[in-house]
Design a protein around this motif. Sequence first.
Motif, PDB file in Angstrom:
ATOM      1  N   GLN A 135       0.826  -1.208   0.000  1.00 27.06           N
ATOM      2  CA  GLN A 135       0.000   0.000   0.000  1.00 27.06           C
ATOM      3  C   GLN A 135       0.863   1.261   0.000  1.00 27.06           C
ATOM      4  OE1 GLN A 135      -3.422  -0.171   2.936  1.00 27.06           O
ATOM      5  NE2 GLN A 135      -2.492  -2.184   3.310  1.00 27.06           N
ATOM      6  N   THR A 149      -3.978   5.151   1.315  1.00 23.30           N
ATOM      7  CA  THR A 149      -4.625   4.041   0.606  1.00 23.30           C
ATOM      8  C   THR A 149      -5.930   4.500  -0.035  1.00 23.30           C
ATOM      9  OG1 THR A 149      -3.577   2.330   1.948  1.00 23.30           O
ATOM     10  CG2 THR A 149      -5.681   1.755   0.919  1.00 23.30           C
ATOM     11  N   ILE A 160     -10.567   1.593  -1.795  1.00 27.31           N
ATOM     12  CA  ILE A 160      -9.983   1.669  -3.140  1.00 27.31           C
ATOM     13  C   ILE A 160     -11.075   1.395  -4.170  1.00 27.31           C
ATOM     14  CG2 ILE A 160      -8.186   0.770  -4.660  1.00 27.31           C
ATOM     15  CD1 ILE A 160      -6.771  -0.273  -2.111  1.00 27.31           C
ATOM     16  N   PRO A 161     -11.435   2.367  -4.969  1.00 30.22           N
ATOM     17  CA  PRO A 161     -12.515   2.157  -5.937  1.00 30.22           C
ATOM     18  C   PRO A 161     -12.246   0.963  -6.838  1.00 30.22           C
ATOM     19  CG  PRO A 161     -11.949   4.482  -5.805  1.00 30.22           C
ATOM     20  CD  PRO A 161     -10.906   3.751  -5.006  1.00 30.22           C
ATOM     21  N   GLY A 162     -13.254   0.087  -6.955  1.00 29.00           N
ATOM     22  CA  GLY A 162     -13.165  -1.060  -7.844  1.00 29.00           C
ATOM     23  C   GLY A 162     -12.433  -2.256  -7.277  1.00 29.00           C
ATOM     24  N   MET A 197      -6.392   7.099  -1.533  1.00 28.38           N
ATOM     25  CA  MET A 197      -6.067   7.811  -2.767  1.00 28.38           C
ATOM     26  C   MET A 197      -5.641   6.877  -3.883  1.00 28.38           C
ATOM     27  SD  MET A 197      -6.696  10.903  -1.938  1.00 28.38           S
ATOM     28  CE  MET A 197      -5.984  11.771  -3.332  1.00 28.38           C
ATOM     29  N   LEU A 198      -5.518   5.580  -3.610  1.00 27.77           N
ATOM     30  CA  LEU A 198      -5.052   4.646  -4.632  1.00 27.77           C
ATOM     31  C   LEU A 198      -6.097   4.475  -5.726  1.00 27.77           C
ATOM     32  CD1 LEU A 198      -3.371   1.829  -2.489  1.00 27.77           C
ATOM     33  CD2 LEU A 198      -2.273   3.726  -3.695  1.00 27.77           C
ATOM     34  N   ARG A 199      -5.609   4.388  -6.956  1.00 26.82           N
ATOM     35  CA  ARG A 199      -6.472   4.171  -8.116  1.00 26.82           C
ATOM     36  C   ARG A 199      -5.768   3.189  -9.051  1.00 26.82           C
ATOM     37  NH1 ARG A 199      -8.931   6.497  -4.903  1.00 26.82           N
ATOM     38  NH2 ARG A 199     -10.318   8.309  -5.112  1.00 26.82           N
ATOM     39  N   LEU A 200      -5.723   1.934  -8.629  1.00 27.47           N
ATOM     40  CA  LEU A 200      -5.113   0.892  -9.452  1.00 27.47           C
ATOM     41  C   LEU A 200      -5.859  -0.410  -9.208  1.00 27.47           C
ATOM     42  CD1 LEU A 200      -1.686  -0.274  -7.931  1.00 27.47           C
ATOM     43  CD2 LEU A 200      -3.561   0.697  -6.623  1.00 27.47           C
ATOM     44  N   PRO A 258       3.684   5.319  -7.560  1.00 25.95           N
ATOM     45  CA  PRO A 258       2.714   4.692  -8.466  1.00 25.95           C
ATOM     46  C   PRO A 258       3.312   4.292  -9.804  1.00 25.95           C
ATOM     47  CG  PRO A 258       2.321   7.055  -8.275  1.00 25.95           C
ATOM     48  CD  PRO A 258       3.316   6.698  -7.212  1.00 25.95           C
ATOM     49  N   THR A 315      -6.934  -3.669  -7.783  1.00 25.40           N
ATOM     50  CA  THR A 315      -6.602  -4.203  -6.465  1.00 25.40           C
ATOM     51  C   THR A 315      -7.468  -5.409  -6.146  1.00 25.40           C
ATOM     52  OG1 THR A 315      -5.977  -1.995  -5.671  1.00 25.40           O
ATOM     53  CG2 THR A 315      -6.416  -3.673  -4.001  1.00 25.40           C
ATOM     54  N   HIS A 333      -4.483  -8.511 -15.103  1.00 22.57           N
ATOM     55  CA  HIS A 333      -3.792  -7.266 -14.806  1.00 22.57           C
ATOM     56  C   HIS A 333      -2.262  -7.328 -14.810  1.00 22.57           C
ATOM     57  CE1 HIS A 333      -7.567  -5.349 -13.783  1.00 22.57           C
ATOM     58  NE2 HIS A 333      -7.860  -6.333 -12.956  1.00 22.57           N
TER      59      HIS A 333
END
Length: 262
Positions: A102, A195, A225-227, A197-200, A109, A202, A259
Amino acid sequence: MRAVNANGVTLHVQEDGDPNGAPVLFANSLGTDLRLWDAIIPLLPDGLRLIRFDTRGHGLSDCPDGPYTIDALATDVAALIEALDLGTVTLVGLSIGGMIGQSLAARRPDLVRALVLSNTAVKLGEPATWADRIAAIKANGLAAMEGAVLDRWFGPAFRATPAAGLWGAMLSRTPAAGYVACCAAIAAADLSDSTAMLRLPTLAIAGTHDGASPPYLVAATAALIPGAQIHVIDGAGHLPCVENPAAYAAVLNPFLKEHAYV
Protein backbone atom coordinates in the motif's frame (compact mmCIF):
# COMPACT_ATOMS: atom_id res chain seq x y z
CA MET A 1 20.16 -17.80 -3.81
CA ARG A 2 20.77 -14.19 -4.79
CA ALA A 3 21.74 -11.05 -2.88
CA VAL A 4 20.61 -7.62 -4.09
CA ASN A 5 21.59 -4.33 -2.49
CA ALA A 6 18.51 -2.14 -2.16
CA ASN A 7 18.36 1.09 -0.19
CA GLY A 8 21.62 0.17 1.54
CA VAL A 9 20.24 -3.20 2.69
CA THR A 10 21.20 -6.58 1.27
CA LEU A 11 18.01 -8.47 0.44
CA HIS A 12 17.80 -12.19 -0.22
CA VAL A 13 15.97 -12.68 -3.53
CA GLN A 14 14.70 -15.71 -5.43
CA GLU A 15 13.28 -15.79 -8.95
CA ASP A 16 11.08 -18.36 -10.67
CA GLY A 17 9.00 -18.52 -13.81
CA ASP A 18 9.80 -16.83 -17.12
CA PRO A 19 12.82 -14.51 -16.77
CA ASN A 20 11.40 -12.42 -19.61
CA GLY A 21 7.84 -12.46 -18.34
CA ALA A 22 5.70 -9.80 -16.70
CA PRO A 23 7.04 -9.21 -13.18
CA VAL A 24 5.10 -10.23 -10.08
CA LEU A 25 6.76 -9.36 -6.77
CA PHE A 26 5.85 -11.13 -3.51
CA ALA A 27 6.31 -9.56 -0.04
CA ASN A 28 6.22 -11.87 2.98
CA SER A 29 4.41 -11.54 6.30
CA LEU A 30 5.79 -10.77 9.75
CA GLY A 31 7.73 -13.74 11.08
CA THR A 32 8.07 -15.58 7.76
CA ASP A 33 10.40 -15.39 4.77
CA LEU A 34 10.16 -15.93 1.01
CA ARG A 35 9.30 -19.61 1.59
CA LEU A 36 5.82 -18.34 2.45
CA TRP A 37 5.07 -18.55 -1.28
CA ASP A 38 6.61 -21.97 -2.03
CA ALA A 39 3.32 -23.80 -2.54
CA ILE A 40 1.82 -21.04 -4.71
CA ILE A 41 4.61 -20.57 -7.22
CA PRO A 42 3.97 -23.81 -9.19
CA LEU A 43 0.26 -22.97 -9.45
CA LEU A 44 0.62 -19.56 -11.08
CA PRO A 45 0.06 -18.79 -14.78
CA ASP A 46 2.80 -19.18 -17.37
CA GLY A 47 4.62 -16.18 -18.77
CA LEU A 48 5.25 -14.44 -15.44
CA ARG A 49 8.55 -13.49 -13.82
CA LEU A 50 8.02 -14.38 -10.16
CA ILE A 51 10.28 -12.56 -7.72
CA ARG A 52 10.35 -13.19 -3.97
CA PHE A 53 12.48 -11.57 -1.30
CA ASP A 54 12.98 -11.66 2.45
CA THR A 55 11.86 -8.40 4.02
CA ARG A 56 14.69 -6.70 5.95
CA GLY A 57 15.10 -8.26 9.37
CA HIS A 58 13.74 -11.60 8.12
CA GLY A 59 15.17 -14.73 6.54
CA LEU A 60 18.58 -14.22 4.97
CA SER A 61 18.21 -10.48 4.38
CA ASP A 62 20.14 -7.92 6.39
CA CYS A 63 18.85 -7.00 9.83
CA PRO A 64 19.84 -3.37 10.42
CA ASP A 65 19.04 -1.71 13.72
CA GLY A 66 15.42 -0.72 14.21
CA PRO A 67 12.85 0.49 14.63
CA TYR A 68 11.71 0.38 11.01
CA THR A 69 8.82 2.20 9.35
CA ILE A 70 6.46 0.97 6.67
CA ASP A 71 7.66 3.76 4.38
CA ALA A 72 11.30 2.69 4.84
CA LEU A 73 10.39 -0.91 4.05
CA ALA A 74 8.55 0.33 0.94
CA THR A 75 11.67 2.25 -0.06
CA ASP A 76 13.59 -1.05 0.15
CA VAL A 77 11.13 -2.55 -2.31
CA ALA A 78 11.27 0.43 -4.66
CA ALA A 79 15.05 0.13 -4.71
CA LEU A 80 14.79 -3.61 -5.34
CA ILE A 81 12.45 -3.07 -8.30
CA GLU A 82 14.88 -0.55 -9.75
CA ALA A 83 17.95 -2.70 -9.08
CA LEU A 84 16.35 -5.60 -10.95
CA ASP A 85 15.09 -3.27 -13.71
CA LEU A 86 11.57 -4.67 -13.37
CA GLY A 87 9.69 -1.61 -14.55
CA THR A 88 6.14 -1.72 -13.18
CA VAL A 89 5.19 -4.78 -11.14
CA THR A 90 2.15 -6.51 -9.79
CA LEU A 91 2.83 -6.64 -6.06
CA VAL A 92 1.40 -9.41 -3.89
CA GLY A 93 1.83 -8.60 -0.20
CA LEU A 94 0.63 -10.51 2.84
CA SER A 95 0.21 -8.91 6.29
CA ILE A 96 3.07 -6.42 6.70
CA GLY A 97 3.87 -7.20 3.06
CA GLY A 98 0.46 -5.82 2.15
CA MET A 99 1.10 -2.68 4.19
CA ILE A 100 4.39 -2.27 2.35
CA GLY A 101 2.50 -2.70 -0.92
CA GLN A 102 0.00 0.00 0.00
CA SER A 103 2.77 2.43 0.92
CA LEU A 104 4.75 1.71 -2.23
CA ALA A 105 1.73 2.07 -4.51
CA ALA A 106 0.90 5.43 -2.91
CA ARG A 107 4.44 6.80 -2.90
CA ARG A 108 5.70 5.31 -6.18
CA PRO A 109 2.71 4.69 -8.47
CA ASP A 110 5.14 4.47 -11.37
CA LEU A 111 6.39 1.14 -9.99
CA VAL A 112 3.10 -0.68 -9.25
CA ARG A 113 0.58 -1.61 -11.93
CA ALA A 114 -1.67 -3.80 -9.78
CA LEU A 115 -1.88 -4.71 -6.10
CA VAL A 116 -2.86 -7.81 -4.15
CA LEU A 117 -3.57 -7.11 -0.48
CA SER A 118 -3.63 -10.44 1.29
CA ASN A 119 -4.63 -10.68 4.95
CA THR A 120 -3.73 -7.08 5.64
CA ALA A 121 -5.26 -3.69 6.35
CA VAL A 122 -4.45 0.01 6.55
CA LYS A 123 -3.97 -0.42 10.30
CA LEU A 124 -3.24 -3.63 12.21
CA GLY A 125 -3.77 -3.56 15.95
CA GLU A 126 -3.11 -0.81 18.47
CA PRO A 127 0.27 0.64 19.49
CA ALA A 128 -0.17 -0.55 23.08
CA THR A 129 -0.73 -4.13 21.95
CA TRP A 130 2.39 -4.05 19.81
CA ALA A 131 4.36 -2.50 22.67
CA ASP A 132 3.29 -5.39 24.88
CA ARG A 133 4.39 -7.89 22.24
CA ILE A 134 7.75 -6.19 21.84
CA ALA A 135 8.28 -6.23 25.59
CA ALA A 136 7.39 -9.92 25.79
CA ILE A 137 9.82 -10.80 23.01
CA LYS A 138 12.62 -8.84 24.64
CA ALA A 139 11.92 -10.61 27.92
CA ASN A 140 11.28 -14.17 26.75
CA GLY A 141 12.29 -14.50 23.08
CA LEU A 142 10.20 -15.26 20.01
CA ALA A 143 9.91 -18.97 20.72
CA ALA A 144 7.79 -18.26 23.80
CA MET A 145 5.12 -16.74 21.53
CA GLU A 146 5.08 -19.54 19.00
CA GLY A 147 1.87 -21.25 20.08
CA ALA A 148 -0.16 -18.05 20.34
CA VAL A 149 1.06 -16.81 16.96
CA LEU A 150 0.28 -20.11 15.24
CA ASP A 151 -3.25 -19.92 16.64
CA ARG A 152 -3.67 -16.57 14.87
CA TRP A 153 -1.95 -17.72 11.70
CA PHE A 154 -3.91 -20.89 10.97
CA GLY A 155 -7.42 -22.25 10.92
CA PRO A 156 -8.14 -25.20 13.22
CA ALA A 157 -7.69 -27.89 10.57
CA PHE A 158 -4.18 -26.84 9.53
CA ARG A 159 -3.20 -25.89 13.07
CA ALA A 160 -3.69 -29.53 14.09
CA THR A 161 -1.25 -30.86 11.46
CA PRO A 162 2.50 -31.44 11.94
CA ALA A 163 3.16 -28.94 9.17
CA ALA A 164 2.06 -26.09 11.43
CA GLY A 165 5.08 -26.80 13.61
CA LEU A 166 7.41 -26.09 10.72
CA TRP A 167 5.98 -22.60 10.44
CA GLY A 168 6.44 -22.18 14.17
CA ALA A 169 10.09 -23.07 13.72
CA MET A 170 10.38 -20.44 10.97
CA LEU A 171 8.88 -17.85 13.29
CA SER A 172 11.13 -18.78 16.21
CA ARG A 173 14.23 -18.59 14.01
CA THR A 174 13.40 -15.14 12.69
CA PRO A 175 15.94 -12.61 14.04
CA ALA A 176 14.27 -11.18 17.13
CA ALA A 177 15.69 -7.73 16.40
CA GLY A 178 14.19 -7.75 12.90
CA TYR A 179 10.84 -9.00 14.13
CA VAL A 180 10.68 -6.33 16.85
CA ALA A 181 11.72 -3.60 14.40
CA CYS A 182 8.92 -4.64 12.04
CA CYS A 183 6.45 -4.77 14.94
CA ALA A 184 7.34 -1.14 15.60
CA ALA A 185 6.70 -0.32 11.94
CA ILE A 186 3.22 -1.85 12.09
CA ALA A 187 2.44 -0.18 15.42
CA ALA A 188 3.18 3.27 14.00
CA ALA A 189 1.34 2.79 10.71
CA ASP A 190 -2.08 4.07 9.71
CA LEU A 191 -2.29 4.07 5.93
CA SER A 192 -5.95 5.12 5.73
CA ASP A 193 -5.41 8.44 3.97
CA SER A 194 -2.83 7.30 1.41
CA THR A 195 -4.63 4.04 0.61
CA ALA A 196 -7.88 5.94 0.02
CA MET A 197 -6.07 7.81 -2.77
CA LEU A 198 -5.05 4.65 -4.63
CA ARG A 199 -6.47 4.17 -8.12
CA LEU A 200 -5.11 0.89 -9.45
CA PRO A 201 -6.46 -2.64 -9.92
CA THR A 202 -6.60 -4.20 -6.46
CA LEU A 203 -7.50 -7.63 -5.14
CA ALA A 204 -7.98 -8.18 -1.40
CA ILE A 205 -7.85 -11.69 0.08
CA ALA A 206 -8.95 -12.73 3.58
CA GLY A 207 -9.43 -15.94 5.57
CA THR A 208 -12.43 -16.73 7.74
CA HIS A 209 -10.23 -17.87 10.64
CA ASP A 210 -7.64 -15.09 10.43
CA GLY A 211 -6.93 -13.95 13.99
CA ALA A 212 -4.44 -11.27 12.95
CA SER A 213 -6.34 -9.46 10.17
CA PRO A 214 -9.99 -10.59 10.32
CA PRO A 215 -12.05 -10.40 7.13
CA TYR A 216 -13.85 -7.25 8.23
CA LEU A 217 -10.54 -5.38 8.43
CA VAL A 218 -9.47 -6.59 5.00
CA ALA A 219 -12.86 -5.68 3.54
CA ALA A 220 -12.75 -2.20 5.09
CA THR A 221 -9.37 -1.59 3.47
CA ALA A 222 -10.60 -2.85 0.09
CA ALA A 223 -13.59 -0.51 0.36
CA LEU A 224 -11.24 2.49 0.37
CA ILE A 225 -9.98 1.67 -3.14
CA PRO A 226 -12.51 2.16 -5.94
CA GLY A 227 -13.16 -1.06 -7.84
CA ALA A 228 -11.17 -3.29 -5.49
CA GLN A 229 -12.23 -6.93 -5.34
CA ILE A 230 -12.51 -8.83 -2.04
CA HIS A 231 -12.43 -12.62 -1.67
CA VAL A 232 -12.65 -14.56 1.60
CA ILE A 233 -11.23 -18.09 1.71
CA ASP A 234 -13.33 -20.31 3.93
CA GLY A 235 -11.51 -22.20 6.67
CA ALA A 236 -8.21 -20.37 6.21
CA GLY A 237 -6.37 -18.21 8.70
CA HIS A 238 -3.72 -15.54 8.27
CA LEU A 239 -1.59 -17.50 5.79
CA PRO A 240 -4.08 -18.96 3.28
CA CYS A 241 -1.35 -19.42 0.66
CA VAL A 242 0.13 -21.99 3.06
CA GLU A 243 -3.07 -23.63 4.29
CA ASN A 244 -4.92 -23.94 1.00
CA PRO A 245 -2.68 -23.10 -1.97
CA ALA A 246 -5.21 -24.35 -4.53
CA ALA A 247 -7.95 -22.08 -3.20
CA TYR A 248 -5.52 -19.18 -3.01
CA ALA A 249 -4.37 -19.70 -6.59
CA ALA A 250 -7.98 -19.95 -7.75
CA VAL A 251 -8.54 -16.43 -6.40
CA LEU A 252 -5.19 -14.96 -7.44
CA ASN A 253 -4.79 -16.36 -10.96
CA PRO A 254 -7.75 -14.63 -12.67
CA PHE A 255 -6.52 -11.31 -11.29
CA LEU A 256 -3.00 -11.94 -12.53
CA LYS A 257 -4.23 -12.99 -15.97
CA GLU A 258 -6.24 -9.77 -16.26
CA HIS A 259 -3.79 -7.27 -14.81
CA ALA A 260 -0.21 -8.58 -14.54
CA TYR A 261 0.70 -8.96 -18.19
CA VAL A 262 2.25 -5.94 -19.86
